[in-house]
Design a protein around this motif. Structure first.
Motif, PDB file in Angstrom:
ATOM      1  N   VAL A 118       0.781  -1.138  -0.060  1.00  0.00           N
ATOM      2  CA  VAL A 118       0.145  -0.169   0.113  1.00  0.00           C
ATOM      3  C   VAL A 118       0.833   1.381  -0.121  1.00  0.00           C
ATOM      4  N   LEU A 119       1.831   1.374   0.704  1.00  0.00           N
ATOM      5  CA  LEU A 119       2.699   2.367   0.854  1.00  0.00           C
ATOM      6  C   LEU A 119       3.514   2.451  -0.540  1.00  0.00           C
ATOM      7  N   GLY A 120       3.928   1.742  -0.961  1.00  0.00           N
ATOM      8  CA  GLY A 120       4.833   1.632  -2.212  1.00  0.00           C
ATOM      9  C   GLY A 120       3.912   2.264  -3.195  1.00  0.00           C
ATOM     10  N   ALA A 121       2.571   1.681  -3.530  1.00  0.00           N
ATOM     11  CA  ALA A 121       1.665   2.032  -4.275  1.00  0.00           C
ATOM     12  C   ALA A 121       1.334   3.676  -4.188  1.00  0.00           C
ATOM     13  N   LEU A 122       1.116   4.056  -2.981  1.00  0.00           N
ATOM     14  CA  LEU A 122       0.723   5.434  -2.823  1.00  0.00           C
ATOM     15  C   LEU A 122       1.943   6.512  -2.910  1.00  0.00           C
ATOM     16  N   VAL A 169       4.636   5.786  -5.043  1.00  0.00           N
ATOM     17  CA  VAL A 169       4.917   5.847  -6.390  1.00  0.00           C
ATOM     18  C   VAL A 169       3.913   6.622  -7.415  1.00  0.00           C
ATOM     19  N   GLY A 170       2.701   6.315  -6.920  1.00  0.00           N
ATOM     20  CA  GLY A 170       1.630   6.978  -7.505  1.00  0.00           C
ATOM     21  C   GLY A 170       1.782   8.543  -7.221  1.00  0.00           C
ATOM     22  N   TYR A 171       2.073   8.946  -6.101  1.00  0.00           N
ATOM     23  CA  TYR A 171       2.234  10.438  -5.910  1.00  0.00           C
ATOM     24  C   TYR A 171       3.535  10.980  -6.489  1.00  0.00           C
ATOM     25  N   LEU A 172       4.471  10.073  -6.858  1.00  0.00           N
ATOM     26  CA  LEU A 172       5.860  10.788  -7.312  1.00  0.00           C
ATOM     27  C   LEU A 172       5.575  10.609  -8.739  1.00  0.00           C
ATOM     28  N   SER A 173       4.717   9.691  -9.338  1.00  0.00           N
ATOM     29  CA  SER A 173       4.197   9.605 -10.837  1.00  0.00           C
ATOM     30  C   SER A 173       3.618  10.915 -11.435  1.00  0.00           C
ATOM     31  N   ALA A 174       2.633  11.208 -10.518  1.00  0.00           N
ATOM     32  CA  ALA A 174       1.747  12.370 -10.911  1.00  0.00           C
ATOM     33  C   ALA A 174       2.418  13.502 -10.887  1.00  0.00           C
ATOM     34  N   GLY A 175       3.491  13.883  -9.999  1.00  0.00           N
ATOM     35  CA  GLY A 175       4.447  14.954  -9.824  1.00  0.00           C
ATOM     36  C   GLY A 175       5.254  14.855 -11.191  1.00  0.00           C
ATOM     37  N   VAL A 176       5.632  13.795 -11.625  1.00  0.00           N
ATOM     38  CA  VAL A 176       6.786  13.982 -12.461  1.00  0.00           C
ATOM     39  C   VAL A 176       5.875  14.093 -13.859  1.00  0.00           C
ATOM     40  N   ILE A 177       4.617  13.540 -13.962  1.00  0.00           N
ATOM     41  CA  ILE A 177       3.848  13.776 -15.402  1.00  0.00           C
ATOM     42  C   ILE A 177       3.549  15.327 -15.352  1.00  0.00           C
ATOM     43  N   SER A 234      -4.558   9.968 -15.805  1.00  0.00           N
ATOM     44  CA  SER A 234      -4.893   8.881 -14.878  1.00  0.00           C
ATOM     45  C   SER A 234      -4.349   7.442 -15.248  1.00  0.00           C
ATOM     46  N   HIS A 235      -4.172   7.154 -16.663  1.00  0.00           N
ATOM     47  CA  HIS A 235      -3.829   5.910 -16.880  1.00  0.00           C
ATOM     48  C   HIS A 235      -2.231   5.713 -16.611  1.00  0.00           C
ATOM     49  N   LEU A 236      -1.455   6.893 -16.559  1.00  0.00           N
ATOM     50  CA  LEU A 236      -0.224   6.880 -16.174  1.00  0.00           C
ATOM     51  C   LEU A 236       0.135   6.503 -14.739  1.00  0.00           C
ATOM     52  N   VAL A 237      -0.787   7.333 -14.037  1.00  0.00           N
ATOM     53  CA  VAL A 237      -0.858   7.196 -12.476  1.00  0.00           C
ATOM     54  C   VAL A 237      -1.183   5.763 -12.140  1.00  0.00           C
ATOM     55  N   VAL A 238      -1.920   5.286 -12.590  1.00  0.00           N
ATOM     56  CA  VAL A 238      -2.412   3.766 -12.440  1.00  0.00           C
ATOM     57  C   VAL A 238      -1.115   3.017 -12.709  1.00  0.00           C
ATOM     58  N   ILE A 239      -0.385   3.082 -13.809  1.00  0.00           N
ATOM     59  CA  ILE A 239       0.859   2.208 -13.925  1.00  0.00           C
ATOM     60  C   ILE A 239       1.830   2.578 -12.887  1.00  0.00           C
ATOM     61  N   GLY A 240       2.076   3.878 -12.432  1.00  0.00           N
ATOM     62  CA  GLY A 240       2.914   4.201 -11.316  1.00  0.00           C
ATOM     63  C   GLY A 240       2.505   3.418 -10.073  1.00  0.00           C
ATOM     64  N   VAL A 241       1.046   3.583  -9.690  1.00  0.00           N
ATOM     65  CA  VAL A 241       0.532   2.726  -8.495  1.00  0.00           C
ATOM     66  C   VAL A 241       0.920   1.274  -8.373  1.00  0.00           C
TER      67      VAL A 241
END
Length: 161
Positions: free
Chosen positions: A39-43, A45-53, A129-136
């Motif tokens: 759960v922590l990894g998903a949250l 990396v998802g947060y990091l991914s959204a910021g990178v995008i 959203s699709h990219l963030v899902v991949i990050g999650v």
């Protein structure tokens, strides 16, 4: 539209995590800690991914650090392989890391990145959203694998007094 390079980073990162799962499997031990790690990894990396995008400077810098360290780790892994099967995994993981780094470099020179640096509204432009899902998913797989035990033992002594 989103640049192709950001999709390359996403899919190469996912491929790298899948290779880790195939090579090392899941972390053994307490199920609760593994679920929390997933759960922590998903949250995270998802947060990091959204910021990178969205071209957020600190998260871009963190992505550079993480991808560079993963690539260097892949090089070290390749040097220390014992058999052909490990070598194949190491080469594939190294290739995924290299593709991610090249993708990030191209992304940072894209029109999307330059536009995102102007801080437009999150509702403008293509959906991420699709990219963030991949990050999650990448983060969840990272939490599933956890820290790989490579037989290295560390001992810390604290002397008080």
């Amino acid at each position: 539209p989103l640049p192709r390079s950001i999709w390359v980073i996403a899919w190469a990162s996912l491929a790298g995590q899948v290779l880790l799962v195939v090579r090392h499997g899941g972390r053994v031990g307490d199920e609760l800690s593994q679920v929390l790690s997933i759960v922590l990894g998903a949250l995270l990396v998802g947060y990091l991914s959204a910021g990178v995008i969205r071209a957020r400077r600190v998260r871009i810098m963190l992505a550079w650090v993480v991808l560079t360290l993963a690539f260097v780790g892949g090089l070290a892994d390749l040097v220390s392989v014992d058999d052909l099967g490990q070598a194949a995994h190491a080469v594939l993981a190294l290739a995924a890391g290299a593709v991610s780094l090249v993708g990030l470099a191209r992304f940072c020179r894209s029109d999307w990145y330059a536009w995102q640096r102007t801080r437009p509204s999150a509702r403008e432009g293509a959906s991420i959203s699709h990219l963030v899902v991949i990050g999650v998913l990448v983060g969840a797989l990272g939490g599933y694998v956890g820290l790989v035990d490579s037989g290295v033992t560390t001992r810390v002594n604290v002397n008080v007094g």
